[in-house]
Design an enzyme around this catalytic site. Sequence first.
Site, PDB file in Angstrom:
ATOM      1  N   TYR A 137     -75.797  63.841 -53.269  1.00  0.00           N
ATOM      2  CA  TYR A 137     -74.577  63.075 -53.539  1.00  0.00           C
ATOM      3  C   TYR A 137     -73.846  62.876 -52.213  1.00  0.00           C
ATOM      4  CZ  TYR A 137     -70.063  61.983 -55.843  1.00  0.00           C
ATOM      5  OH  TYR A 137     -68.888  61.400 -56.258  1.00  0.00           O
ATOM      6  N   LYS A 163     -77.496  59.485 -54.125  1.00  0.00           N
ATOM      7  CA  LYS A 163     -76.388  58.687 -54.648  1.00  0.00           C
ATOM      8  C   LYS A 163     -75.526  58.315 -53.453  1.00  0.00           C
ATOM      9  CE  LYS A 163     -72.079  59.204 -57.227  1.00  0.00           C
ATOM     10  NZ  LYS A 163     -71.291  60.004 -58.185  1.00  0.00           N
TER      11      LYS A 163
END
Length: 299
Positions: A137, A163
């Site tokens: 992330y 992400k």
Amino acid sequence: MSVSTLRGVIPPAVTVFNEDESINIELFREHLRYLLSNNIGGISIGGSTGEGHALSSQELKQLVEIGVEETQGKVPVIAGIIRDSARDAIEYAKVAKEAGADYLMITPVHYFLPDDDAHYEFYKAISDAVELPIIIYNVVPTAVITPECMKKLAEIKNIIGIKQSGGDIHALNKMMLELPEEQIVWSAVDALLYPTYALGAEGSIAAILTVLPELCVEQWEACEQGDFEKAKEIHYKMLPTWLAMDRNNMPSRTKEVLRQRGFNVGKPRSPFHPITDENVDAISKALDHAGIAKAPVSN
């Protein structure tokens, strides 16, 4: 769940707290059921939208268990992990796996400006300790995962993709250009989802999906069908809502959007606080622009 199933709109759930900051299980279930009613591709629990930084490992376990119960295997469950040491991240990863999570989504550490070697050691330690697919992330402004760093991280056996957040569509594009083909890039560039889909992002994991899931799913499906004019139209409907959210005190802003939509999702954990009346009004106007019906609920 295979990696290939994790595509499309994957909203990060908020965590619903009572006034005493304990978790409201029934309202959390209602929130999940609402998200799941929108043809989503998966659900994320305990990420930044879910105030994962403020959750204990046992709270994360409980929330993931509820997510697994509610999804009934129909879509993958992603457990968010936001910790500042490998030891703590491994503890959270283990309880998430025990709870039935299909994937882990892990931020880099937030402090001391870790270099690429530190990023590598952090993620490798987690991968070695817990056998679950890992999504990186890339959201921490003091610990940015560059495309060059991600190429090295992609060598770790359980890392399946990233992400890409931080509003950086250029980094997202470079990730897709330079990473090995098997690595997946999900968009978290909330203000620019449709161009990231056009560039080849496999879907999105982003806060705007949580508050406007109907429009976000419609936009994703339009892009899948090659109808980019429709996707652009939806983009401009949603943009003011994101601009009203994308400021300090993000947990409160996200929950205020949902509150104005008629969903009781409580308040954030301290030190976050309710937003000002001026910001409440800005969100209201943004939802009007999006054409979303509002149903006031009590404070």
